[in-house]
Every structure is written in structure tokens, then in C-alpha cells.
Design a protein around this motif. Structure first.
Motif, PDB file in Angstrom:
ATOM      1  N   LYS A 182       0.851  -1.197   0.000  1.00  0.00           N
ATOM      2  CA  LYS A 182       0.000   0.000   0.000  1.00  0.00           C
ATOM      3  C   LYS A 182       0.880   1.239   0.000  1.00  0.00           C
ATOM      4  CE  LYS A 182      -4.252  -1.749   1.619  1.00  0.00           C
ATOM      5  NZ  LYS A 182      -5.584  -1.249   1.373  1.00  0.00           N
ATOM      6  N   PHE A 237      -3.321   3.093  -0.707  1.00  0.00           N
ATOM      7  CA  PHE A 237      -3.881   2.235  -1.748  1.00  0.00           C
ATOM      8  C   PHE A 237      -2.793   1.351  -2.331  1.00  0.00           C
ATOM      9  CE2 PHE A 237      -6.202   6.287  -1.917  1.00  0.00           C
ATOM     10  CZ  PHE A 237      -7.459   5.837  -1.569  1.00  0.00           C
ATOM     11  N   GLU A 244      -5.665  -0.286  -7.057  1.00  0.00           N
ATOM     12  CA  GLU A 244      -6.909   0.343  -6.625  1.00  0.00           C
ATOM     13  C   GLU A 244      -7.112   1.670  -7.360  1.00  0.00           C
ATOM     14  OE1 GLU A 244      -7.998  -0.142  -2.162  1.00  0.00           O
ATOM     15  OE2 GLU A 244      -5.846  -0.529  -2.342  1.00  0.00           O
ATOM     16  N   VAL A 290      -7.797   5.441  -7.722  1.00  0.00           N
ATOM     17  CA  VAL A 290      -7.652   6.597  -6.835  1.00  0.00           C
ATOM     18  C   VAL A 290      -8.413   7.803  -7.350  1.00  0.00           C
ATOM     19  CG1 VAL A 290      -5.433   5.915  -5.851  1.00  0.00           C
ATOM     20  CG2 VAL A 290      -5.474   7.265  -7.948  1.00  0.00           C
ATOM     21  N   LYS A 323      -5.648   4.479 -11.961  1.00  0.00           N
ATOM     22  CA  LYS A 323      -4.886   3.775 -10.931  1.00  0.00           C
ATOM     23  C   LYS A 323      -3.523   4.435 -10.803  1.00  0.00           C
ATOM     24  CE  LYS A 323      -7.068  -0.561 -12.134  1.00  0.00           C
ATOM     25  NZ  LYS A 323      -6.901  -1.780 -12.910  1.00  0.00           N
TER      26      LYS A 323
END
Lengths: 585, 459
Positions: free
Chosen positions: A120, A168, A172, A174, A187
Motif C-alpha cells: 500500500k 492504496f 486500486e 484513486v 490507478k
């Protein structure tokens, strides 16, 4: 997944080249070959037959095994997690491969995503909902390492519909951007085809030097930011050491180092050394701003061909964020040989020395991806970046009349000629000052004048003239011995010896000398040239050269490399005045 | 297992078999002659209809009607076991001595797999060879590949044997083995090696693969790979430190050229195939140390440069892959100096990793650089003095001349059974440096001069 119609089968196998029945394939599409699904790239199409260069060993493949096309050209993943990584020629992370292979050898058919899918990242949005953005605009940042802020560039144009900061993974979403009624999810990573250069608004003429901290380069053969340079030399003349010094000490934010068809142990040395080396400005490990691409000589030859494209695409991506990037390719000869090998397997009509006829074009295209540019983004957000390409060339037998050297010389602007005979006498960097050249000297003159000193360019020219004079004098010395020369010429030899030993030679293993600032280079050169001026005026006054050679200043000049503070140069020059004053009596 | 009697063409070592199916690339085949003789071969190129087979051995006697080709369904593998130590094999891996067949613990593809650059460990353990020019100026470290570049008639075999006999990592009682691959050398040369191994008791820790000059040249492609597969097994599975000697790589390259021309490939420089660099790298790169294993593979290939030409493709491509080279000089050999290692064009790229304070001695680097610079200068002055005469040289220059002569006599020259410690080699260097005025010793540190030069003078 691929459609049924994208499938085909193997017809013939010859080394890294596979012929397959694959009617729907497009040129340069990536294909998966055989039951092991090993990666390949379509490099020629004849009717329904595709000719595929395969990135892994083809032993054990059989005619009849399935092949399918992914429908997409070879591309790289660009996003947070790319720094500090070590990839093979087609951007597979070697660390993950080690885990997947369960050992130290690279097994075939391993798939590994280039960017960590689980990690992440702390994404900080820099645009708001409702903002209008263009392609290439920064929508947010991630502090990827202590040294580098990774700027997330929007691949789309339009209006920001939604955006959120937070932690993230790269996969994922954003942000959401809408344009002409369509909505796009953004992404943190994007993909780019390696053989296609990334777009820019404008390219600029090269008028800022790349400060490398290497005296022979910065002073005599400067490279411009966004420029191109080549380093040819026979084996053992120090190509790799020079490349590594440039990677360590040049004033760029990002370094992309491509080990293309070189030694495994050498890559290990880079891998072990870079994390330990400290960035001179921040004290953080250099690895934090480095991407390594290692496709050693025994790894598949087709992946070697791809490795330079993978490297330059990554370099362009960081350039687009507004960074100065140095790209080291070691060695482009191995890349050219990979082209030759694949060309040979395709039974292409060879050009010079068996290299394919498109060698010159490929080399030119590659070096053309260098440049200092205004990055692609909207007008309000002005951003500049550069990619400087420094390519090593390994000419067979050290003879640069061969095609790879010659075609490289035609496109690169700086030529750093490495010389084995200098290396034998432990003169490092072994760059021959008479054979090397730079075409940037003129365009950099203005910068040198404003940032170093107005008399710098003239001093450099004078020093160069003396070094050339020395070469002529050495021929005479070979015949009659040094004592037969007039004093004035012997004085030239004394000063050029200083230039060679106390200026051009640089000790890569000394903490103080490995990297020499421009300011210090100027002071060092000035001290030597001042010595020369004083020597010649004193000789005219009738002072014997022998006496001049014995003054303490000669030794002081010999120790200049180890000077840390600039004030000491003033002291040195004052003492020199004093020394010569003494001779008058 | 598939058998065919459909040979359509025979050309040099290549046999073309038609109407095949299910044949895989690099698969091993058995060619059976009408008289029952069997030869092995390998698939070089395969399409839907035709397989091109390279036969290991002569193709004499193979015919297009009666010869059977059997495809074995696997790539070339070697059965491995630690029982191989002390044994001699043919160039194809069959027992050559009178011993029994090896019962393999595992069978491994002889082409090996590339070592992941990420998994390599940096080679940095000093190997003492007992030879001053190597230990002092071109230091060998564990996991390095350091070839000997020689010429016809030079004593490279003696040197290789001396290295194999004397090489050791000091202060470690670790298991050590030698894997020896003879590639196309004469019976006389190979028995020289075997005799020496027997005499010094090294044979019990050695594995020998012998392809002699009258053995089929195609086998030469296989022999070094068998040796390296064995070496990797002993090193990474058995934790041994393995020294691999391969002699003579020139014969290997000749075999490569022979096959390439039989396949009618586009030739590269001097007729050698364009992929020779890649091919050689798949041999030389199989040296190193890896994470998680105690063992290491160190390679000393020997090659004879045709016409003593360092720019010949074989030497040139080798030099670009290996981590330096030990160059033998005909001039030194003529002066009766053994080993005739010319230090100036010799190089060990990994030297700096393996020397210094804790590994050898603190003054090693400086002393080595000083010897290089002084000997290079002395050699230049030699040619100058032959033009202008020694009288015309300055006093300092005459000292350099003396240095160069003494250097060759005391430092380079040593006996075939003389095993010098690194301390002894350094001691000789300081002794030689004392010939020169102290002001000329710019490469060594002042404190080292005081510490070591004085010590030499005293004794």
C-alpha cells in the motif's frame, strides 16, 4: 483472456526463434508459446505464419504445441515500486523470480508482476474534484523513497469526478476522470509500449551540463543534460568503472542502469554497492533513486534485445515527472549482437559484419529518445525533465572501425575514448584526452561563464593545447631524450605531467577525490595554469627550470586532490607567488 | 519412444530426418547404424516435417535407408553423484577408467539454467595460488572466472596444473575439488595432467572429462558443459569449493565454427558464428557464489590465441565475458622466465574485492599499483634506451631499468613447485621498490613505506 481465434500452434523451432501458425497476430504483439506459456514477441509475419522471438530458452518445445497472442505489444508497468528494484530485460523482478523459482537459478515460464500488487502506498491527491486536467498532469504524489517523490501522471484528459487521498495498492482506483461523456478510472500505475517513445511538448537545445564530478569529463569533455555520450573501449580499459562512477556521482535525480549482456558478478557488485553508497546531498542510499535492469550474457538473448527499450521507457517516465534522469547502457554492443543473432536465425540478408541492415536506424532511434524536454502537461503546470543516455560500446579487439562503434559515433555527441595503455599504467579514468571529443562545448560555454567563471573556457582550451603539444614533444623525446629539449619545452613537459597526474587522474577509491565539484575543478586547474604562467615568465627572466621544479608548490599541487576546503586553494596560490618571489633573489 | 528410418540428407555432422512428429527442440537422439553401432545426437532445428540432428561423433557409415534414428524424448542430461570424485569420463560423460558406472543421485540438464543475478553473492574471498604475479598483481577470488590467454608452445598447462595444485583459501579447512575438462587436447597433454594429479594426490578430489584430439569434434560442445554441471552439483548441492580447469577453449570454438558452417549459417568475424558471444557466456557465466550455499565455482579456462593475437575473436569475446585474464608472453618465455605471465596486459577485475587489510595485507593495493606503474615505465625506458643508449638516460631512469630487470627475475620468475605465500610475494615487492628513490613511490602510502620497506631492509 485470449479468444479461441487468437490461438495457433508451433510449426518450427530454431534456437530463440519460433515459427507458429497464428493468423490473427499483429506485428510486435506479445505471444505465449508452448505448454509452458513462455513469453515471446512477434517480429515478422508471413501469411498466416508468425515468427516469434522467444524471451526464454526453447529447449523441449515441440511443433504442435499451442501458441496464443495477447493482442498487445511488449510493455512495461510504470508506477510506485519501480525504484530500488532489479529487473530482467522484460521487467520481471528478479527478487520475485528467486522466490518463485525456489532457488538461485532462473526457471522457465515464471510470471511475476513488475510492481508489488499488495504493497500500500500513501497517495496524496494534488487536484480536487471538478478540476480540469490534461494528459500528463500530476494528480497526486507518493513518497516512494526518502529521496524521490513519485508523481502520478494522469493518462487521460478531462474533468476530475472523484479523487481521494489515502493508502492504496497500485491496482486500486484513486481517481475518476470524465471526458466527452466517458468515464475513466485512474490507478497509480500505467502501462506503456517499450518500443514507442513517450510524448513531450518540446525538446530543448542542450545548454546545461550534466555535472559528473569526474574532472576529465566535466572540464574537458562535458556532457549536456539530455545529451548523448558513448564510451567505447577494449576489454579491461575501465568502461564499466567509468559508467558506475557516472551513475554514482552525476547530478541527476534518477539513475537507470542497464546491464545488457554483461557479467553476472558485475551486476552483483552494483547490487551490493549501491545500497551502501550514500547520496552526496542527503546521505541516503543511492539505491533509493536507482532502477537496475540486469540481463546478463547467459540470460536469453531476445530479452537482452528488449532490455534497452525497457530501460529507456522507464527513464522517460521519470523524465515526465520533471526529473533529470541518467540512463547507462552497458553495453550497447551486446544489444547489437542480440539483433545480429536474431537476424541470423531469421535468415535475414546481413549487412556489414553480419549485423542486420537496420542496425544504424535502431541505434539512432534509441539515442534519439534522449533529450531535455518540456514535459507533457497543461500550460499552467510548467515542468522540465531530461534523459541523458550514456552508452558503452565494446568494439571487438578495441578497433572502433566496426559498425556498432561507427554508427554510434554518428548519433552521439560526446565520445569518451577509453585507452587500454592508460589502464595498464593505472591512469584512471583511462579516458584518452587526445582522442575524445565533445560537441557540447560551445552550447555549454554560456553556462560555464555564468556559473563557474568567465576565464574557465579559455583556461580549458589552453590546457588542451599544452596536452597536445606534449604528445608532439614526447615523440621527439623518444628519439633524443628529454635533456636535449630547450628549457621552455621541458617546462611544458613538467606542467603537462601535472595536468595528467594531478588533474586528469582521479582516484575512484578515495573519499575526497572520487567526486570533484565544479568549483574545486576550477580552482585546481587555475592553480596549475598559474604555475605555468609564473614558470614561463620566470624562465624568460633567466631562472633555471631545475630550480623551479624544486619549489614546494610543485608538491603542493600534487596534493591538491585531497584538499577539502576551498580556502586552502587561496593559500596554495599565495604560497606559489611567494615561492616564485624567492627564486628572483 | 519414436523411431524413424527416414534420413533424407547427411551433411558433415548434421543428419536431416523427415516425416517426424512430436520431436522437441534440443532433444537427444540415438542413431543406430546397420551394424548395430550406436551414436548420440541432439536436435538443432525442428519443424513440422523435418528434424535436423547434430551427431556427436563421426557421421561416416550413416546411410539414408538402413540407419535408424530414435528420439529419446528428453534433453541432454547428466547423472550426478559425489561418487564421481576421483573418476575419469569421456567427453560425453561415459566412464573412461576401469571403474563401475555411476549410480546417479539426480539427473540434470547439462545446459544448466542462468543464475539469477539477484541471487549471486559477491566473490570476495582471496585464493592464494602461490604465484606472485597472480596473487600480488592479478588476485584470483572464489567465484571468479579468470582465463589464461596463451600461445602455441607456451607453458600454460604447467601453469594451470600449478594453480590447481597450490590454490587454497587460507585459514579454512573447507572441502575442495577440481573438475578438469580436456577439450580436444592431445593424449600427451592430457596424460601430463593426469600424472600430475596422481602424483600430488589431487586425483581423489578431482573429476576428469576427457575429449582428446582424435575424439569427434562435435563432442567438444558437450564436454565443458558436463564439467560445469558436475561443478555446480558439487558446489551448490555438496557445498564444495570447486576449481574448474578447461583446456583448450580454442578447440571448443573451432568445433562451434565447424557446426555452424555445416548448418550453412551466416558467418560472423573470421567465420565464427554470430552467436559465439552468447554461447561462450553460457559456459563462462557458470561461475560464481550464490546465496544460501557454502560452495563456489571458480573457473580457469585456458585458450591459445592463434598467432598470439589478443584481438582474435576467441580471445576477444572471452575477455569481454570473463573477469580479467592472465596473459602469457612469448618474450618472457624466450628469456627463460617461468611462469611467463606478463602483468601489464593481465588483469583481475575482482582483485580489489579480495585484497586489503583483513583479507591479505593493508599494503597490497598500493604495492600492486606501484609495481604496475614502475614496470610499465621501466619497459618504456627499455625501448628508449635501445635507441639513445643507456648513458643518455637520467639516473632515475636507469634505476627504473634496473627495477624492470630485477622485477622479471625475482618477482615474475619462480619454480614450478614454488608455493609463495602472499606475504612472501609482498616482501619481494618491497625489496624491488627499494631500488627506486622514495620520491618515485607515489602509489604507496607513506606509513606503509616506513612499516614494510624498513622491515625488508633490516632482514
Amino acid at each position: 483472456m485470449a479468444n479461441k481465434k487468437d490461438e495457433g500452434y508451433i510449426k518450427r523451432i530454431s534456437g530463440p526463434v519460433v515459427e507458429a501458425y497464428l493468423p490473427t497476430a499483429r506485428l510486435y504483439d506479445v505471444a505465449r508459446v508452448g505448454d509452458l506459456k513462455i513469453l515471446g514477441e512477434v517480429i515478422r509475419i508471413v501469411g498466416t505464419t508468425s515468427i516469434i522471438q522467444v524471451y526464454e530458452d526453447t529447449s523441449g518445445l515441440k511443433p504442435g504445441e499451442p501458441v496464443f497472442s495477447t493482442g498487445e505489444p511488449l510493455s512495461v508497468e510504470l508506477g510506485p515500486g519501480i525504484l530500488q528494484n532489479i529487473y530482467d530485460g522484460i521487467q520481471r523482478p528478479l527478487e520475485t523470480i528467486e522466490k518463485e523459482s525456489g532457488g538461485v537459478f532462473i526457471k522457465r515460464g515464471i510470471e511475476a508482476p513488475p510492481l508489488d500488487r499488495k504493497k500500500k502506498w500513501d497517495f496524496k491527491a494534488t487536484v480536487k474534484k471538478g478540476d480540469k486536467i490534461k494528459k500528463g498532469d500530476i494528480i497526486g504524489t507518493v513518497q516512494e523513497t526518502d529521496l524521490i517523490e513519485h508523481r502520478i501522471l494522469s493518462p487521460y484528459e478531462g474533468k476530475v469526478e472523484a479523487i481521494k487521498s489515502g493508502n492504496f495498492t497500485v491496482e486500486e482506483e484513486v481517481a475518476r476522470i470524465s471526458h466527452e461523456g466517458k468515464k475513466y478510472g485512474v490507478k497509480m500505475y500505467q502501462r506503456w509500449f517499450v518500443r514507442k517513445s513517450r510524448p513531450v511538448i518540446e525538446k530543448f537545445p542542450p545548454n546545461i551540463p550534466l555535472v559528473t564530478g569526474q574532472r576529465v569529463i566535466d572540464t574537458f569533455f562535458p556532457i549536456a543534460k539530455g545529451g548523448t555520450a558513448c564510451i567505447p573501449g577494449p576489454f579491461g580499459s575501465g568502461k564499466t568503472v567509468t559508467q558506475q562512477s557516472l551513475a554514482k556521482y552525476s547530478d541527476t535525480q534518477i539513475v537507470v542502469y542497464i546491464g545488457c549482456g554483461e557479467r553476472g558478478n558485475e551486476m552483483t557488485e552494483v547490487l551490493k554497492e549501491f545500497p551502501e553508497l550514500k547520496d552526496p546531498n542527503t546521505g541516503k542510499p543511492l539505491m533509493q533513486r536507482t532502477v537496475l535492469i540486469a540481463n546478463t550474457s547467459n540470460m536469453p538473448v531476445a530479452a537482452r534485445e528488449a532490455s534497452v527499450y525497457t530501460g529507456v521507457t522507464i527513464a522517460e517516465y521519470f523524465r515526465d515527472m520533471g526529473y533529470d534522469v541518467a540512463l547507462m547502457a552497458d553495453s550497447t554492443s551486446r544489444w547489437a549482437e542480440a539483433m545480429r543473432e536474431i537476424g541470423g536465425r531469421l535468415e535475414e540478408m546481413p549487412g556489414e559484419e553480419g549485423y542486420p541492415a537496420y542496425l544504424a536506424r535502431r541505434l539512432a532511434e534509441f539515442y534519439e529518445r534522449a533529450g531535455r524536454v518540456r514535459c507533457l502537461c497543461s500550460e499552467k503546470e510548467e515542468r522540465y525533465g531530461s534523459v541523458t543516455i550514456i552508452g558503452a560500446v565494446s568494439p571487438p579487439g578495441g578497433d572502433i572501425s566496426e559498425p556498432v562503434s561507427q554508427n554510434t559515433l554518428r548519433v552521439t555527441k560526446v565520445f569518451l575514448a577509453l585507452d587500454a595503455s592508460l589502464a595498464y599504467r593505472r591512469h584512471f579514468p583511462a579516458i584518452n584526452w587526445l582522442k575524445s571529443y565533445t560537441l557540447y562545448a560551445e552550447s555549454l560555454e554560456e553556462w560555464m561563464g555564468t556559473n563557474i567563471s568567465t576565464d574557465f573556457t579559455k583556461m580549458v582550451k589552453d590546457a588542451m593545447i599544452m596536452l597536445q603539444k606534449e604528445a608532439e614533444l614526447q615523440e621527439v623525446v623518444q628519439l633524443v631524450g628529454p635533456d636535449a629539449l630547450p628549457e621552455k619545452e621541458q617546462a611544458i613537459l613538467l606542467v603537462t605531467k601535472m595536468l595528467r597526474e594531478d588533474y586528469l587522474q582521479q582516484n575512484a577509491y578515495s573519499d575526497l577525490d572520487a567526486r570533484c565539484s565544479f568549483k574545486k575543478q576550477y580552482m585546481m586547474l587555475k592553480s596549475i595554469m598559474k604555475f605555468w604562467d609564473l614558470t614561463s615568465s620566470n624562465l624568460e627572466r633567466g631562472v633555471q627550470l631545475k630550480k623551479i621544479a624544486d619549489i614546494p608548490s610543485v608538491k603542493a599541487i600534487g596534493r591538491m586532490k585531497e584538499i577539502a576546503k576551498m580556502e586552502e586553494f587561496d593559500k596554495l596560490q599565495k604560497e606559489m607567488d611567494g615561492n616564485f618571489e624567492m627564486l628572483k633573489q | 519412444m519414436k523411431e524413424y528410418k527416414t534420413i533424407t540428407e547427411i551433411s558433415g555432422p548434421l543428419v536431416f530426418v523427415s516425416d517426424v512428429s512430436g520431436v522437441s527442440y534440443n532433444e537427444i537422439v540415438e542413431v543406430m547404424l546397420p551394424d548395430g553401432e550406436r551414436r548420440k545426437g541432439q536436435v538443432l532445428d525442428v519443424s513440422e516435417k523435418i528434424a535436423v540432428v547434430q551427431v556427436f561423433g563421426p557421421t561416416a557409415g550413416i546411410s539414408s535407408g538402413q540407419t535408424t534414428v530414435r528420439f529419446l524424448g528428453e534433453t541432454m542430461r547428466l547423472g550426478l553423484s559425489s561418487d564421481m570424485l576421483g573418476r575419469a569420463f569421456t567427453g560425453l560423460g561415459e566412464p573412461r577408467d576401469k571403474g563401475p558406472r555411476i549410480i546417479p543421485k539426480e539427473k540434470v540438464d547439462i545446459n544448466g539454467l542462468p543464475i539469477n543475478p539477484y541471487s549471486r553473492e559477491l566473490p570476495n574471498e582471496f585464493i592464494q595460488t602461490g604465484i606472485s604475479t597472480i596473487d600480488g598483481m592479478n588476485t584470483l577470488v572464489r567465484g571468479q572466472k579468470l582465463p589464461i590467454f596463451s600461445g602455441a608452445g607456451l607453458p600454460h598447462n604447467q601453469l594451470a596444473v600449478q594453480i590447481a595444485r597450490q590454490a587454497k583459501v587460507r585459514g579454512s579447512g573447507e572441502k575442495f575439488a577440481v573438475v578438469f575438462a580436456a577439450v580436444g587436447i592431445t593424449h600427451e597433454e592430457s596424460s601430463f595432467f593426469i600424472r600430475d594429479f596422481e602424483k600430488t594426490g589431487a586425483l581423489e578430489n578431482a573429476v576428469l572429462f576427457l575429449n582428446l584430439a582424435d575424439d569427434p569434434s562435435v563432442e567438444r560442445i558437450i564436454t565443458p558443459r558436463l564439467a560445469l554441471t558436475t561443478a555446480e552439483y558439487l558446489a551448490y548441492e555438496q557445498g564444495m569449493h570447486v576449481l574448474v580447469l578447461i583446456t583448450d577453449m580454442t578447440n571448443y570454438c573451432e568445433a562451434l565454427r565447424e557446426i555452424s558452417s555445416a548448418r550453412q549459417e551466416v558467418p560472423g568475424r573470421r567465420g565464427y558464428p554470430g552467436y559465439m558471444y552468447t554461447d561462450l557466456s553460457t559456459i563462462y557465466e557458470r561461475a560464481g557464489r550464490v546465496r544460501g550455499s557454502k560452495g563456489s565455482v571458480t573457473q580457469i579456462p585456458v585458450l591459445t590465441m592463434p598467432g598470439d593475437d589478443k584481438t582474435h575473436p576467441i580471445a576477444d569475446l572471452t575477455g569481454y565475458i570473463t573477469e580479467g585474464q592472465i596473459l602469457l608472453s612469448r618474450d618472457l618465455h624466450r628469456k627463460n622466465i617461468y611462469p611467463p605471465v606478463d602483468p601489464l596486459p593481465s588483469l583481475s577485475r575482482l582483485m580489489n574485492l579480495g585484497i586489503g587489510g583483513t583479507k591479505t595485507r593493508e599494503d597490497h593495493k598500493g604495492a600492486s599499483d606501484q609495481l604496475y606503474a614502475a614496470y610499465a615505465n621501466g619497459r618504456d625506458l627499455r625501448s628508449l634506451s635501445s635507441v639513445v643508449g643507456e648513458e643518455a638516460l637520467s639516473e632515475v631512469d636507469r634505476k627504473y631499468l634496473k627495477f624492470a630487470d630485477e622485477f622479471e627475475k625475482k618477482f615474475v620468475m619462480q619454480g614450478q613447485y614454488e608455493d609463495r605465500t602472499i606475504e612472501r610475494s609482498l616482501e619481494i615487492s618491497w625489496d624491488l621498490m627499494s631500488i627506486l628513490p622514495e620520491a618515485e613511490l607515489k602509489r604507496v602510502k607513506k606509513e606503509h613505506i616506513e612499516k614494510y620497506m624498513a622491515r625488508t631492509k633490516r632482514s
